[in-house]
Structures are given as C-alpha cells and as structure tokens.
Design a protein around this motif. Structure first.
Motif, PDB file in Angstrom:
ATOM      1  N   ASN A 271       0.833  -1.209   0.000  1.00 33.72           N
ATOM      2  CA  ASN A 271       0.000   0.000   0.000  1.00 33.72           C
ATOM      3  C   ASN A 271       0.871   1.263   0.000  1.00 33.72           C
ATOM      4  O   ASN A 271       0.511   2.278  -0.589  1.00 33.72           O
ATOM      5  N   ARG A 272       2.021   1.180   0.667  1.00 32.60           N
ATOM      6  CA  ARG A 272       2.955   2.328   0.661  1.00 32.60           C
ATOM      7  C   ARG A 272       3.337   2.710  -0.765  1.00 32.60           C
ATOM      8  O   ARG A 272       3.412   3.879  -1.120  1.00 32.60           O
ATOM      9  N   LYS A 273       3.575   1.677  -1.584  1.00 31.54           N
ATOM     10  CA  LYS A 273       3.967   1.950  -2.978  1.00 31.54           C
ATOM     11  C   LYS A 273       2.852   2.734  -3.680  1.00 31.54           C
ATOM     12  O   LYS A 273       3.115   3.708  -4.399  1.00 31.54           O
ATOM     13  N   LEU A 274       1.605   2.325  -3.468  1.00 31.22           N
ATOM     14  CA  LEU A 274       0.485   3.038  -4.105  1.00 31.22           C
ATOM     15  C   LEU A 274       0.445   4.494  -3.635  1.00 31.22           C
ATOM     16  O   LEU A 274       0.337   5.417  -4.442  1.00 31.22           O
ATOM     17  N   VAL A 275       0.572   4.695  -2.328  1.00 34.85           N
ATOM     18  CA  VAL A 275       0.430   6.038  -1.744  1.00 34.85           C
ATOM     19  C   VAL A 275       1.590   6.957  -2.146  1.00 34.85           C
ATOM     20  O   VAL A 275       1.370   8.099  -2.567  1.00 34.85           O
ATOM     21  N   VAL A 276       2.814   6.433  -2.044  1.00 34.26           N
ATOM     22  CA  VAL A 276       3.994   7.297  -2.252  1.00 34.26           C
ATOM     23  C   VAL A 276       4.418   7.323  -3.726  1.00 34.26           C
ATOM     24  O   VAL A 276       4.547   8.391  -4.316  1.00 34.26           O
ATOM     25  N   ASP A 277       4.618   6.145  -4.321  1.00 37.71           N
ATOM     26  CA  ASP A 277       5.201   6.102  -5.673  1.00 37.71           C
ATOM     27  C   ASP A 277       4.161   6.376  -6.758  1.00 37.71           C
ATOM     28  O   ASP A 277       4.447   7.078  -7.721  1.00 37.71           O
ATOM     29  N   ASP A 278       2.959   5.806  -6.596  1.00 39.24           N
ATOM     30  CA  ASP A 278       1.987   5.900  -7.691  1.00 39.24           C
ATOM     31  C   ASP A 278       1.108   7.151  -7.584  1.00 39.24           C
ATOM     32  O   ASP A 278       0.951   7.880  -8.547  1.00 39.24           O
ATOM     33  N   TRP A 279       0.533   7.401  -6.431  1.00 36.85           N
ATOM     34  CA  TRP A 279      -0.436   8.513  -6.318  1.00 36.85           C
ATOM     35  C   TRP A 279       0.193   9.789  -5.769  1.00 36.85           C
ATOM     36  O   TRP A 279      -0.425  10.853  -5.794  1.00 36.85           O
ATOM     37  N   LYS A 280       1.371   9.668  -5.196  1.00 34.86           N
ATOM     38  CA  LYS A 280       2.128  10.827  -4.675  1.00 34.86           C
ATOM     39  C   LYS A 280       1.328  11.659  -3.658  1.00 34.86           C
ATOM     40  O   LYS A 280       1.277  12.881  -3.728  1.00 34.86           O
ATOM     41  N   VAL A 281       0.693  10.928  -2.745  1.00 34.06           N
ATOM     42  CA  VAL A 281      -0.078  11.604  -1.700  1.00 34.06           C
ATOM     43  C   VAL A 281       0.541  11.356  -0.317  1.00 34.06           C
ATOM     44  O   VAL A 281      -0.080  11.610   0.708  1.00 34.06           O
ATOM     45  N   GLY A 282       1.770  10.843  -0.329  1.00 35.83           N
ATOM     46  CA  GLY A 282       2.445  10.592   0.940  1.00 35.83           C
ATOM     47  C   GLY A 282       3.942  10.531   0.750  1.00 35.83           C
ATOM     48  O   GLY A 282       4.441  10.494  -0.382  1.00 35.83           O
ATOM     49  N   LEU A 283       4.654  10.554   1.884  1.00 34.91           N
ATOM     50  CA  LEU A 283       6.121  10.454   1.874  1.00 34.91           C
ATOM     51  C   LEU A 283       6.533   9.183   2.603  1.00 34.91           C
ATOM     52  O   LEU A 283       5.820   8.708   3.492  1.00 34.91           O
ATOM     53  N   ASN A 284       7.728   8.696   2.257  1.00 35.49           N
ATOM     54  CA  ASN A 284       8.277   7.578   3.039  1.00 35.49           C
ATOM     55  C   ASN A 284       8.700   8.107   4.394  1.00 35.49           C
ATOM     56  O   ASN A 284       9.207   9.221   4.506  1.00 35.49           O
ATOM     57  N   PHE A 285       8.548   7.267   5.410  1.00 35.59           N
ATOM     58  CA  PHE A 285       8.873   7.683   6.770  1.00 35.59           C
ATOM     59  C   PHE A 285      10.391   7.661   6.967  1.00 35.59           C
ATOM     60  O   PHE A 285      11.015   8.699   7.152  1.00 35.59           O
ATOM     61  N   CYS A 286      10.950   6.450   6.885  1.00 37.95           N
ATOM     62  CA  CYS A 286      12.398   6.367   7.067  1.00 37.95           C
ATOM     63  C   CYS A 286      13.000   5.660   5.872  1.00 37.95           C
ATOM     64  O   CYS A 286      12.579   4.560   5.545  1.00 37.95           O
ATOM     65  N   ASP A 287      13.940   6.299   5.213  1.00 42.92           N
ATOM     66  CA  ASP A 287      14.499   5.703   4.011  1.00 42.92           C
ATOM     67  C   ASP A 287      15.454   4.560   4.341  1.00 42.92           C
ATOM     68  O   ASP A 287      15.568   3.605   3.593  1.00 42.92           O
ATOM     69  N   LYS A 288      16.103   4.679   5.491  1.00 40.67           N
ATOM     70  CA  LYS A 288      16.974   3.563   5.898  1.00 40.67           C
ATOM     71  C   LYS A 288      16.128   2.607   6.729  1.00 40.67           C
ATOM     72  O   LYS A 288      15.054   2.954   7.195  1.00 40.67           O
TER      73      LYS A 288
END
Ligand SMILES: O=c1ccn([C@@H]2O[C@H](COP(=O)(O)OP(=O)(O)O[C@H]3O[C@H](CO)[C@@H](O)[C@H](O)[C@H]3O)[C@@H](O)[C@H]2O)c(=O)[nH]1
Length: 482
Positions: free
Chosen positions: A400-417
């Motif tokens: 679901n994170r992929k949909l929110v951040v990568d596809d729909w661009k309505v969110g950010l990743n929390f921690c990249d590491k």
C-alpha cells in the motif's frame, strides 16, 4: 410473507479484526439498503470486545450492534455470534500461533454448525455466503448449503493480484525459497512490474508460516467463489482489476464507507473504548496537527517507539498519538515512552489508547497522518485530504505504501533507511506538514480525493459496479434455485 420469501438473504462474516469488521459493517448496510436480508456474524470474542468497549449494557449476550440500523432505517439486518473455538479468556495475541491454527483447522466446524442451524430455521431462506477472502472454508460451506459464494477483499486489488498469482511467484523462484530471486517481478497479470521490497510481507517470507498457509488456502478457496468484491476504486487500480476480471467476476465497490451516503449511521464496531479528542483539537490552528496511528494489529519495538517519540518532540509539531496498550508485543514493560515524555509534550501532544479516527482526521486542524498504511486508513486519509507519512509494518501495508507514495504521490516515506532515527523522523514530519513538499502533497491528494468522489457518485464506477454486482447475484440465486 410472500415478499419476504423472495428477498435475497446473505450471511456476512468478516475476519475478527478491526480493519475487516468496519468495511463489512458498511457492506451490510449497503446490501440491506438494496433489499437484502442480512445475517451478520461476529465471533464471540469480537462481540465481547465491542460490547465492552462501546456499551455499559449489563446483558452483553443480547446486545445487538445493528439495533439502530433496524429502528432508524428499517433495515433487515440480524446479528449472530459464533465461537472461534477458544474461550473468551484465552489470550489470542500472546498465543497467536495457536490461535491462527485454530482459525485454520477448527473454526470452519463452528461456522458449519451455525450455518446449518440458520439454514433450517430462517426466513427468508439463506441464499448467499459473503465471507472474508482470508477465510479458508467458504467454498466448502457454500457448496454444502447450496449458497452463492461471494468473497470480500478488504485490501487493494494490487495485493489481491499478487496473492492470486502466488503460484507464478513460486514457479519463477521469487517465493518460498531461502534465497528468493531479487529481481523485479514482471509476469503478474495486471501488474507491470513490482520490486521484491514492495510485496506484501507474507510474500517476502522465505519459510512457510501458519499465516502463509492460511492465505494460500484462502486463495485456493477464492478461486471457487462465484463473485469477488473489493474495497477499492476502479480508476485507481484499472490494470489489476481488469486482469482479475478475466479470471473471475471482480467488482471494485470502494470506498465502501462512502457508498450510498450512509456515513451517518452509527454502528458500534470499535474493539477499544474511544477517547474524545475534540476539545484538545479545538484551539489548534488549521492543518497544524499530526495524527499518528498504526492501526489495530501491528506491533512496534520499544526502540522504534522511543525514536518516534523523540522525533515528534524535535519536530515541534502538535500531535495526537494513538498508542494501543498492546503496541509493543514482546515487552512486559508498561513504560514504553521515554522518561518524562508526557511532561515534556504538555499541550503539544495528546496520547490516547484509541479514538474515533474518522472524527479526528476529518477535523480541519489535522494536516498530516503518520500511518502504518492499513488500507482503511489510506482511504480515509485520502477522503479527508490528509497527506500521509508512510510507516508500513507488515502484510499489505508494505504494498500500500507503494500506491500512496510512488503511484499517487499523496504521501512520503517515513524512514528511508531500515533503522528509525529521531532526526529523520523530525525532518520527515516537517516535510509532511509545511513547505513546498506539503503543498504538493495537498494538491495531489485533492485530485485523488476527486477520483473517490466521482466513483461513489450516482453515476460513478463503484456505484455502477455495486448495482451490477447486486443484479448478478440475484440472477445467480435464481439459477441456483432451479
Ligand atoms: O484509534 C483508531 C485507530 C483506527 N481506527 C479505525 O480502525 C480502522 C483501522 O483499519 P486499517 O487502517 O486498515 O488498519 P488495521 O486495523 O491495521 O487493518 C488490518 O486490515 C486492513 C484491511 O484488510 C489491512 O489493510 C491492514 O494492513 C490490517 O492490519 C480504520 O477504519 C480506522 O478509522 C479508529 O477508529 N481509531
């Protein structure tokens, strides 16, 4: 009486989890509004928890969550409970493995027994079984009692497609091996490409667990369903949905909590007592508060909770943090927050064990949501135009994170590491809440919200799909009765 005999009658059975019970209740209301009789079945333990959390009723055994829906709207929704095979005092979270085995091997016998009794004594006659896709027994029960078999998937169609094609992942060496291949998966129908890190956690496992077995059996089962309905939106996931439709009738009918405008019926579904946050929010400036919640099942480590707590303080942003009393599973320590944290936050932060999420995120003072990406939370956040900071923990949340951040661009990743660090927590919170990144996210989320709005309008895709689904089910019932 004649009329009643004609009514379709569906048994609805969600998995005993908060994120499943809520959409099933909305589905019950929508089906009842279209003339279905519904028998809604909760497990005895779910019933006990809802009753304890939402009422002071003395006689809990006879408490019925649908009373208001019946009296206010005249819906024919009946309520029953079934044993999950364990006594109420059994700790299902601590003994998770044993509980899952019970759900896998024993629960079906209790369901079979109850459906058998209902089948003999109920009018109008039961015609459909509408069960959670995670269950392993619906095709057996539906066949035995000659019921139309409908499966309800409470997660995105993308996750459904990945599980549905589990066999392809295995054949290609991408699942079930100690050294699963690490390259992009490009052969799942309707899914152009997906990276291993974006698969649901259960599809990243290298060893078979009881949960894997359950999902695998659930997906063997769903292939025998007459119809599949999904709490998603056609325009947001067109490719997986149309690929799935080539296999089986698959209807996207989401967001189910918005369909037909029944948002105002209050049906008790909460497994925890809700703290009221309205007063606390009231003086806060518009869009200034961060809402933090990791849903109803995910667990975090104490170390991560401590870093998140420090990050919240460093960010200087006001927040409401839902910290369930079981959020840290493997630690007996009641004090999971840093020493002195609650004094330090003063009126900047409010910590509650549970709340009415919709009432919080619909409050105009809330401007961001640090979420575990449970599917209901994602849909609710989009609907109330609250951009997300995505901290997926397990299961579909990863995808679901992929949909929110990568596809729909309505969110950010929390921690990249991999590791959660307080300085990054603070920085990400600030990027979510203010500046250009926040403005971009707010603009994007308004557009995605419009897609949801259109889908549930009277001529929208979810409304049309729902009506088509109802027509197809009725035709199937007539066919089955011949
Ligand atoms: O304090 C709170 C926290 C949550 N909620 C509600 O509870 C539901 C939570 O659902 P969700 O956000 O989907 O999270 P989970 O409870 O974790 O849901 C489970 O079920 C979902 C649907 O299948 C999956 O997407 C998740 O990964 C899985 O953990 C939502 O409707 C929230 O509004 C509240 O009312 N109050």
């Amino acid at each position: 009486m004649e009329d009643n005999q004609e009514k379709p009658h569906a048994i609805l059975m969600p998995c005993p989890l908060q994120g499943h019970i809520i959409p099933f209740v909305h589905l019950a209301i929508n089906l009842a509004s279209k003339g279905f009789t519904i028998t809604f079945i909760n497990t005895e333990f779910t019933h006990y928890r809802i009753t304890k959390a939402t009422t002071s009723a003395n006689n809990q055994e006879y408490y019925d969550i649908f009373t208001e829906a019946r009296t206010q709207f005249g819906f024919d929704i009946r309520y029953r409970i079934v044993s999950d095979g364990f006594p109420l005092v059994f700790d299902r979270a601590v003994n998770r493995e044993q509980f899952l085995k019970g759900m896998l091997y024993i629960f079906s016998a209790h369901v079979d027994d109850l459906v058998g009794k209902l089948e003999q004594n109920t009018k109008p006659k039961i015609t459909c079984l509408l069960a959670d896709t995670f269950y392993v027994w619906p095709s057996m029960v539906a066949k035995k009692y000659n019921l139309v078999n409908i499966s309800f998937w409470t997660e995105p169609a993308l996750d459904f497609s990945l599980y549905y094609h589990w066999d392809l992942l295995k054949i290609n060496g991408h699942f079930g091996y100690y050294d699963n291949r690490e390259d992009t998966r490009k052969y799942i129908p309707g899914v152009e490409a997906i990276e291993p890190k974006d698969l649901p956690s259960y599809l990243q496992d290298t060893q078979t667990t009881t949960m894997n077995k359950m999902i695998y059996k659930g997906y063997e089962n769903v292939k025998e369903a007459d119809f599949i309905i999904c709490n998603t939106i056609q325009e947001l996931e067109p490719k997986p949905i149309s690929a799935l439709n080539e296999k089986q009738p698959f209807y996207s009918i989401g967001p189910i909590f918005l369909l037909n405008g029944f948002t105002n019926i209050s049906i008790p579904t909460s497994l925890w007592s809700e703290s009221d946050c309205t007063q606390w929010l009231q003086p806060k400036p518009h869009g200034s508060v961060l809402y933090v919640s990791f849903g109803s099942v995910a667990h975090c480590s104490k170390k991560d909770i401590i870093e998140i707590a420090h990050g919240l303080l460093l960010s200087k942003v006001s927040f409401i943090w839902v910290l369930r009393n079981d959020i840290v599973s493997s630690d007996d320590d009641d004090d999971i927050l840093p020493v002195g944290f609650e004094d330090e936050i003063r009126d900047k932060g409010l910590i509650v064990p549970w709340c009415c999420q919709i009432s919080v995120i619909s409050n105009p003072t809330v401007g961001g949501f640090l979420t575990h990406c449970g599917w209901n939370s994602v849909l609710e956040s989009i609907w109330y135009s609250v951009p997300m900071l995505c901290y997926p923990i397990f299961t579909d949340q990863i995808t679901n994170r992929k949909l929110v951040v990568d596809d729909w661009k309505v969110g950010l990743n929390f921690c990249d590491k991999k590791e959660i660090r307080r300085d990054e927590v603070s920085e990400k919170i600030n990027r979510l809440m203010s500046g250009k990144s926040a403005t971009d996210l707010r603009n994007n989320i308004k557009q995605v919200k419009k897609t949801l709005q259109d889908a549930v309008s009277t001529i929208g895709s979810s409304e049309r799909n729902f009506n088509k689904f109802i027509g197809d089910v009725k035709a199937k019932i007539s066919e089955a009765a011949k």
